[in-house]
Structure formats: C-alpha cells, structure tokens
Design a protein around this motif. Structure first.
Motif, PDB file in Angstrom:
ATOM      1  N   VAL A 230       0.830  -1.205   0.000  1.00 38.69           N
ATOM      2  CA  VAL A 230       0.000   0.000   0.000  1.00 38.69           C
ATOM      3  C   VAL A 230       0.865   1.257   0.000  1.00 38.69           C
ATOM      4  O   VAL A 230       0.510   2.265  -0.615  1.00 38.69           O
ATOM      5  CB  VAL A 230      -0.980  -0.014   1.194  1.00 38.69           C
ATOM      6  CG1 VAL A 230      -0.247   0.082   2.509  1.00 38.69           C
ATOM      7  CG2 VAL A 230      -1.998   1.107   1.063  1.00 38.69           C
ATOM      8  N   ASP A 231       2.022   1.214   0.681  1.00 40.12           N
ATOM      9  CA  ASP A 231       2.935   2.361   0.647  1.00 40.12           C
ATOM     10  C   ASP A 231       3.446   2.590  -0.774  1.00 40.12           C
ATOM     11  O   ASP A 231       3.517   3.729  -1.248  1.00 40.12           O
ATOM     12  CB  ASP A 231       4.120   2.117   1.586  1.00 40.12           C
ATOM     13  CG  ASP A 231       3.701   1.957   3.027  1.00 40.12           C
ATOM     14  OD1 ASP A 231       2.869   2.755   3.497  1.00 40.12           O
ATOM     15  OD2 ASP A 231       4.190   1.024   3.690  1.00 40.12           O
ATOM     16  N   PHE A 232       3.790   1.474  -1.436  1.00 43.11           N
ATOM     17  CA  PHE A 232       4.260   1.575  -2.811  1.00 43.11           C
ATOM     18  C   PHE A 232       3.189   2.192  -3.708  1.00 43.11           C
ATOM     19  O   PHE A 232       3.493   3.064  -4.532  1.00 43.11           O
ATOM     20  CB  PHE A 232       4.659   0.185  -3.323  1.00 43.11           C
ATOM     21  CG  PHE A 232       5.032   0.155  -4.780  1.00 43.11           C
ATOM     22  CD1 PHE A 232       6.298   0.537  -5.189  1.00 43.11           C
ATOM     23  CD2 PHE A 232       4.113  -0.249  -5.732  1.00 43.11           C
ATOM     24  CE1 PHE A 232       6.647   0.519  -6.538  1.00 43.11           C
ATOM     25  CE2 PHE A 232       4.448  -0.272  -7.080  1.00 43.11           C
ATOM     26  CZ  PHE A 232       5.717   0.111  -7.474  1.00 43.11           C
ATOM     27  N   SER A 233       1.943   1.743  -3.545  1.00 44.35           N
ATOM     28  CA  SER A 233       0.859   2.283  -4.362  1.00 44.35           C
ATOM     29  C   SER A 233       0.693   3.780  -4.140  1.00 44.35           C
ATOM     30  O   SER A 233       0.554   4.557  -5.100  1.00 44.35           O
ATOM     31  CB  SER A 233      -0.460   1.565  -4.028  1.00 44.35           C
ATOM     32  OG  SER A 233      -0.366   0.187  -4.309  1.00 44.35           O
ATOM     33  N   VAL A 234       0.715   4.204  -2.882  1.00 44.94           N
ATOM     34  CA  VAL A 234       0.545   5.625  -2.572  1.00 44.94           C
ATOM     35  C   VAL A 234       1.699   6.436  -3.156  1.00 44.94           C
ATOM     36  O   VAL A 234       1.488   7.446  -3.843  1.00 44.94           O
ATOM     37  CB  VAL A 234       0.448   5.833  -1.042  1.00 44.94           C
ATOM     38  CG1 VAL A 234       0.613   7.308  -0.694  1.00 44.94           C
ATOM     39  CG2 VAL A 234      -0.887   5.311  -0.523  1.00 44.94           C
ATOM     40  N   LEU A 235       2.930   5.996  -2.914  1.00 45.46           N
ATOM     41  CA  LEU A 235       4.087   6.741  -3.414  1.00 45.46           C
ATOM     42  C   LEU A 235       4.080   6.793  -4.941  1.00 45.46           C
ATOM     43  O   LEU A 235       4.444   7.815  -5.535  1.00 45.46           O
ATOM     44  CB  LEU A 235       5.386   6.097  -2.907  1.00 45.46           C
ATOM     45  CG  LEU A 235       5.675   6.269  -1.414  1.00 45.46           C
ATOM     46  CD1 LEU A 235       6.923   5.488  -1.016  1.00 45.46           C
ATOM     47  CD2 LEU A 235       5.831   7.749  -1.064  1.00 45.46           C
ATOM     48  N   SER A 236       3.669   5.690  -5.573  1.00 48.46           N
ATOM     49  CA  SER A 236       3.628   5.671  -7.026  1.00 48.46           C
ATOM     50  C   SER A 236       2.621   6.691  -7.562  1.00 48.46           C
ATOM     51  O   SER A 236       2.904   7.405  -8.532  1.00 48.46           O
ATOM     52  CB  SER A 236       3.270   4.259  -7.511  1.00 48.46           C
ATOM     53  OG  SER A 236       3.101   4.264  -8.911  1.00 48.46           O
ATOM     54  N   LEU A 237       1.445   6.776  -6.924  1.00 48.64           N
ATOM     55  CA  LEU A 237       0.445   7.749  -7.374  1.00 48.64           C
ATOM     56  C   LEU A 237       0.934   9.170  -7.132  1.00 48.64           C
ATOM     57  O   LEU A 237       0.694  10.060  -7.956  1.00 48.64           O
ATOM     58  CB  LEU A 237      -0.892   7.500  -6.661  1.00 48.64           C
ATOM     59  CG  LEU A 237      -1.698   6.303  -7.170  1.00 48.64           C
ATOM     60  CD1 LEU A 237      -2.944   6.088  -6.310  1.00 48.64           C
ATOM     61  CD2 LEU A 237      -2.085   6.495  -8.631  1.00 48.64           C
ATOM     62  N   VAL A 238       1.633   9.414  -6.014  1.00 53.13           N
ATOM     63  CA  VAL A 238       2.152  10.757  -5.746  1.00 53.13           C
ATOM     64  C   VAL A 238       3.243  11.092  -6.765  1.00 53.13           C
ATOM     65  O   VAL A 238       3.305  12.217  -7.280  1.00 53.13           O
ATOM     66  CB  VAL A 238       2.694  10.862  -4.311  1.00 53.13           C
ATOM     67  CG1 VAL A 238       3.315  12.239  -4.076  1.00 53.13           C
ATOM     68  CG2 VAL A 238       1.583  10.601  -3.297  1.00 53.13           C
ATOM     69  N   LEU A 239       4.085  10.092  -7.079  1.00 51.64           N
ATOM     70  CA  LEU A 239       5.139  10.318  -8.072  1.00 51.64           C
ATOM     71  C   LEU A 239       4.558  10.738  -9.416  1.00 51.64           C
ATOM     72  O   LEU A 239       5.037  11.688 -10.037  1.00 51.64           O
ATOM     73  CB  LEU A 239       5.961   9.023  -8.236  1.00 51.64           C
ATOM     74  CG  LEU A 239       6.964   8.984  -9.390  1.00 51.64           C
ATOM     75  CD1 LEU A 239       8.062  10.027  -9.181  1.00 51.64           C
ATOM     76  CD2 LEU A 239       7.576   7.591  -9.532  1.00 51.64           C
ATOM     77  N   HIS A 240       3.518  10.034  -9.862  1.00 52.36           N
ATOM     78  CA  HIS A 240       2.968  10.301 -11.191  1.00 52.36           C
ATOM     79  C   HIS A 240       1.875  11.363 -11.176  1.00 52.36           C
ATOM     80  O   HIS A 240       1.370  11.725 -12.233  1.00 52.36           O
ATOM     81  CB  HIS A 240       2.434   8.994 -11.786  1.00 52.36           C
ATOM     82  CG  HIS A 240       3.491   7.943 -11.966  1.00 52.36           C
ATOM     83  ND1 HIS A 240       4.509   8.064 -12.888  1.00 52.36           N
ATOM     84  CD2 HIS A 240       3.731   6.781 -11.314  1.00 52.36           C
ATOM     85  CE1 HIS A 240       5.311   7.007 -12.804  1.00 52.36           C
ATOM     86  NE2 HIS A 240       4.863   6.213 -11.864  1.00 52.36           N
ATOM     87  N   ASN A 241       1.488  11.822  -9.977  1.00 56.53           N
ATOM     88  CA  ASN A 241       0.461  12.864  -9.858  1.00 56.53           C
ATOM     89  C   ASN A 241       0.868  13.872  -8.781  1.00 56.53           C
ATOM     90  O   ASN A 241       0.247  13.939  -7.717  1.00 56.53           O
ATOM     91  CB  ASN A 241      -0.902  12.246  -9.492  1.00 56.53           C
ATOM     92  CG  ASN A 241      -1.413  11.243 -10.508  1.00 56.53           C
ATOM     93  OD1 ASN A 241      -2.111  11.602 -11.438  1.00 56.53           O
ATOM     94  ND2 ASN A 241      -1.039   9.988 -10.336  1.00 56.53           N
ATOM     95  N   PRO A 242       1.918  14.661  -9.046  1.00 55.32           N
ATOM     96  CA  PRO A 242       2.365  15.611  -8.022  1.00 55.32           C
ATOM     97  C   PRO A 242       1.240  16.569  -7.661  1.00 55.32           C
ATOM     98  O   PRO A 242       0.575  17.107  -8.548  1.00 55.32           O
ATOM     99  CB  PRO A 242       3.521  16.358  -8.703  1.00 55.32           C
ATOM    100  CG  PRO A 242       3.874  15.563  -9.908  1.00 55.32           C
ATOM    101  CD  PRO A 242       2.670  14.770 -10.291  1.00 55.32           C
ATOM    102  N   GLY A 243       1.005  16.744  -6.370  1.00 55.17           N
ATOM    103  CA  GLY A 243      -0.055  17.620  -5.919  1.00 55.17           C
ATOM    104  C   GLY A 243      -1.361  16.897  -5.637  1.00 55.17           C
ATOM    105  O   GLY A 243      -2.348  17.529  -5.268  1.00 55.17           O
ATOM    106  N   ILE A 244      -1.378  15.575  -5.805  1.00 53.95           N
ATOM    107  CA  ILE A 244      -2.581  14.785  -5.536  1.00 53.95           C
ATOM    108  C   ILE A 244      -2.983  14.962  -4.067  1.00 53.95           C
ATOM    109  O   ILE A 244      -2.122  15.103  -3.189  1.00 53.95           O
ATOM    110  CB  ILE A 244      -2.331  13.295  -5.872  1.00 53.95           C
ATOM    111  CG1 ILE A 244      -3.634  12.497  -5.872  1.00 53.95           C
ATOM    112  CG2 ILE A 244      -1.331  12.679  -4.894  1.00 53.95           C
ATOM    113  CD1 ILE A 244      -3.463  11.069  -6.392  1.00 53.95           C
ATOM    114  N   THR A 245      -4.293  14.966  -3.816  1.00 48.78           N
ATOM    115  CA  THR A 245      -4.777  15.155  -2.449  1.00 48.78           C
ATOM    116  C   THR A 245      -5.057  13.802  -1.787  1.00 48.78           C
ATOM    117  O   THR A 245      -5.156  12.770  -2.460  1.00 48.78           O
ATOM    118  CB  THR A 245      -6.074  15.978  -2.438  1.00 48.78           C
ATOM    119  OG1 THR A 245      -7.107  15.209  -3.065  1.00 48.78           O
ATOM    120  CG2 THR A 245      -5.885  17.297  -3.161  1.00 48.78           C
TER     121      THR A 245
END
Lengths: 160, 160
Positions: free
Chosen positions: B56-71
């Motif tokens: 789950v940490d990997f999933s979150v970090l991956s989404l933040v990496l590819h979507n900077p500024g995601i809420t």
DNA sequence: TATTGTTATACTCTATAACTATA
DNA sequence: TATAGTTATAGAGTATAACAATA
C-alpha cells in the motif's frame, strides 16, 4: 532568472491534479488482480449474508460438502488458513448445526468434518446463489473469456 | 437390512479424504482472483520490504510520483482506502522524508502531496524492483497472455 | 521426533462516529 | 449544507508461541 528556474525545478510546485493518472499501477498484474478479487468479494458479500455466511465460511462448507471426512489440517492447507484461525470458524458452524466432527477412521488425533442435513440444504441454496453472482459478473465476459481468465489466473498462482 | 441402508444413507460415515477435491471452488472467478492476488502480494512483500515499504505504501508513493499535488481524498478514491486509514500512512511517509504536504493552490482545506528528492530516488529503485517481480511472475505467461489477463481483470472490476 | 488440534495472545487491516476548518 | 482532513476507537482478519494427545 534564477528564481524562475528554481521554481521550475522545484519538485513541490503547488499545482492541482484534475484527473488522477493511475496508468502505472494499472499496468501491474498484482494491482489488477487485487482490484478484481475485491470486486468479486464485494459482489459475494450481500448474497452470502442472506445465509449468514462469509466468503470463508462458504469456502469451508463447500470443501466439506465435496470432501466428506476432510480434516482441519486439509482445510487449512487448501485454503491458506492458519490452524488457530480455523478453530473458531468450524466451532461456530458446528454450533449452528451445519457441520459435525467425527473421529478420523485411522488417525485418532484428527477429526473428520461432515455436513449435517441442514448444512447440505443450506449449501445447495448457497451454491446456486454463488453461481448466480458469478454469472452476473461473468456477463461482462464471453464464456470463452471467462475460461481464459480462470486459466491465466491459475497460471499465476500455481507453482510451476 | 435397515441398519445397512441407514449406514449407507448416513451422511457422516467415517471415511478419510486422501486428496482434497477443490474443483468446485476452482471453477469460481472470485476464488481464482483471490488466490492470484495473494500470490502476487506474496511475491511483492520481500522485494518491497528491502525499501521498508508495504504494497500500500508503494501504491501511494507511485500515485504521488505520477500525480504531483494529488490530495488525500484523491488517493483514497483511487485506492479504495478510507480517509482515517490514510492519515497515519502519509504521516509515516512524511516523517521518513519521502513525501511532503503543501497547501492546495485553490482549496485551503486540502493538502497537495509531493515526493521529496529522496522519495523520488527511492521510487525509481522500487519501481524497477516491482517491474522485476512482475516479470518473474509473468514469465509463466506469454506477453500476449499477460496483456489478456490484465484486460479481462479490468473487465471484471470496472463498472460497465 | 513430528503432527493434529487447541488456547491464548498480539499485530495488522478495515470500518464508524464525531470533530475542525473551509467550500 | 457539503467536503477535506483528522482523531479516537472498534471490529475483523491474520500471525506466533506453546501445550496435550497421538503418530
């Protein structure tokens, strides 16, 4: 324009995300398998709740139905449940009068599990319900696609 | 021979099960999807543990990496995490210096998430490792089969 | 010495209610 | 009035250690 360049290089620019890009995660088999498994469980829950069964209860009862005399150890190995966690589960099914435990014919340490007549009656209805849920989800797939999906999933989780 | 007939009809005959028959469960998409998802998670865990990340940490970090500024709200909606359960997760990643939270440009209630330079460096390695794990599992499938599997899984869990 | 079933227990994951600051 | 983020907490699921009875 040092300041402008620094802002451009700044990793934390305050921009809003209008639409989330999950393309990377969606390229992973693991992510998609988990999402699909959760969707199936979500579809299963209401139907099985009508019989006061969780998916794991259904799995256990189904294995006992098709394998009369199966032991706790065999259930654990087949379903990936740890023995301490199966004790309460089987105990509850036994108190509900759905299963009963009989001495194993050759191993006095073990107990063979069997469905009672009410247990079999419940499972006849539960398996019909499960088939309906599967059909509803599989309706998004052609029969050939459903067969292919199961074949490929088995390739993923079966050793070799 | 009433006694014999009753024994024959007896649902609880003391017989041993030599090999467990799981054919019925294996015919269900849900059972196979869950088994495959657990197998993928099992393959993922050791590799990600090297980075002290859970899936789950990997999933979150991956989404933040590819979507900077995601809420947080967008992360929850995409990954199916409940808001209260994301708070501690993001807090830990922030304390580790992997992500940072910045004020949202237009909504003062929200915070935009971004990776720090160490966070991006970690994710470059983590995504390479993830790709290797995927490739190892997918090696049981042809490239075409892997594409088909993902396509069919998406049909199962995507609405319509 | 190893295995089956069991108890006790701890840890993780997931879910619900209620609060604040802001939209 | 609704939403984003948060706190506290409860429940479900999963894990390990240790034991008695039997193989």
């Amino acid at each position: 324009m040092n300041a402008a360049r620094e802002r451009a290089a700044e990793p934390t620019a305050a921009v809003a995300v209008d639409e989330v890009d999950a393309a990377y995660l969606e390229s992973l088999i693991g992510y998609n398998a988990r999402r699909a498994a959760l969707a199936m469980i979500g579809a299963f829950l209401p139907g099985m709740a009508a019989f006061d069964l969780r998916p794991v209860d259904f799995s256990v009862l189904s294995l006992v139905l098709h394998n009369p005399g199966i032991t706790s150890r065999q259930l654990c190995a087949t379903l990936g449940i740890l023995p301490p966690n199966l004790v309460g589960l089987v105990g509850t099914l036994e108190r509900r009068g759905l299963v009963l435990r009989q001495p194993h014919p050759t191993d006095r340490r073990a107990m063979g599990l069997h469905l009672t007549a009410p247990g079999r009656a419940l499972m006849r209805k539960a398996e019909r319900t499960a088939a309906g849920i599967e059909a509803a989800v599989a309706s998004r797939l052609s029969p050939a696609e459903a067969r292919t999906l199961i074949r490929l999933l088995r390739k993923v989780y079966l050793d070799r």
